[in-house]
Design a protein around this motif. Sequence first.
Motif, PDB file in Angstrom:
ATOM      1  N   SER A   1       0.834  -1.214   0.000  1.00 15.68           N
ATOM      2  CA  SER A   1       0.000   0.000   0.000  1.00 15.68           C
ATOM      3  C   SER A   1       0.859   1.250   0.000  1.00 15.68           C
ATOM      4  N   ALA A   2       1.925   1.258   0.774  1.00 16.49           N
ATOM      5  CA  ALA A   2       2.814   2.418   0.822  1.00 16.49           C
ATOM      6  C   ALA A   2       3.451   2.656  -0.535  1.00 16.49           C
ATOM      7  N   SER A   3       3.916   1.583  -1.150  1.00 12.26           N
ATOM      8  CA  SER A   3       4.579   1.700  -2.449  1.00 12.26           C
ATOM      9  C   SER A   3       3.593   2.100  -3.544  1.00 12.26           C
ATOM     10  N   ALA A   4       2.454   1.450  -3.581  1.00 15.00           N
ATOM     11  CA  ALA A   4       1.451   1.767  -4.603  1.00 15.00           C
ATOM     12  C   ALA A   4       1.002   3.219  -4.501  1.00 15.00           C
ATOM     13  N   ALA A   5       0.786   3.693  -3.297  1.00 16.95           N
ATOM     14  CA  ALA A   5       0.341   5.070  -3.100  1.00 16.95           C
ATOM     15  C   ALA A   5       1.396   6.065  -3.567  1.00 16.95           C
ATOM     16  N   ALA A   6       2.662   5.777  -3.266  1.00 11.19           N
ATOM     17  CA  ALA A   6       3.743   6.686  -3.650  1.00 11.19           C
ATOM     18  C   ALA A   6       3.914   6.740  -5.167  1.00 11.19           C
ATOM     19  N   TYR A   7       3.902   5.577  -5.811  1.00 14.91           N
ATOM     20  CA  TYR A   7       4.100   5.547  -7.262  1.00 14.91           C
ATOM     21  C   TYR A   7       2.874   6.076  -8.000  1.00 14.91           C
TER      22      TYR A   7
END
Length: 353
Positions: free
Chosen positions: A89-95
């Motif tokens: 979730s952290a990665s998807a949100a950032a990208y």
Amino acid sequence: MYQGLIKRYREWLPVTEQTPVISLFEGSTPLLPMPRLAAAISPHIALYAKFEGMNPTGSFKDRGMTLAVSHACQEGRTVLMCASTGNTSASAAAYAARAGMQCVVLIPGGKIALGKLSQAIVHGAKVLAIEGNFDEALRLVREICAEFPIALVNSVNPMRLQGQKTVAFEVVDDLGDAPDYHAMPVGNAGNITAAWMGYSEYHAAGKSASMPVMLGFQAAGAAPLVHGKPVLQPETVATAIRIGNPASWQGAVRAKEESGGLIDCVTDAEILEAYAMLPALEGVFAEPACAAPVAGLKKLAAQGFFNKPCSVVVTLTGHGLKDPDTAMQSAASPLVAVAASRDAVLQAMGFCA
């Protein structure tokens, strides 16, 4: 200037000149020698930690997300969606933010570390906590993305594994060859699947003379691959691997069998012991899931598994700041309140009576 893993390994990845590269300059994480930790585990191993917590959002998920989001952009998608125990979730949100896209995340209610949840929220994702576990969240995401034009960016998306395989390329590039063993935590099992893919491709192209034995470790309360059947209510302090029915189950089994390796489990007590060893012995702060392979190596060493000199790489999948609550609860040196005086400070330090 370094520009991310797609630029570094373009010839090894399914991208074209028309693929828009969405990158936070992920990859090229440090491969750290761990001599003190190695000495505490076995006299026979030369140990290295691939510290994936040094990726832009603090976990290995960024490797796959740069590929998944780049392809989603190429396909004209405007919304991403994933199920997550936190790091995805952290990665998807950032990208998604980097690409100017919307992001929707389903998380298990009350089962996500604060550090990871705060990342997803601060990057602008719509975070929905369901009354269920990760496996139920992933089922819902797959159903919704199959019905609507939404890009699914969990590791069931093959682009995720294509990006994650680059960890093997980097290990070989840094060591000059594959290690004898590569140990990693296993949750949804995409990481061990992808790493084996990377080692296999590099070896087939003559970039390495050997291939590693893959060692995967699950938490005892969430060990479906060890028990050979899904775990309906997985439980472990290592929230990143609290998964009862891995999406990349077959890939993990293939990595184990083709490499002559194993997938075993360790208890939460063993995980927390190893979790404390990493920062105390080597100055490396990794999240609890990362301690599973360290605990697993200790377990194997005690069984006489390592009986001759060998090289071992352990993947530390995420930074310790992902889960500050566990860090504070298990801290060996708790916070001590003292008066604002020289004598009080010295007394607390043990320098005077």
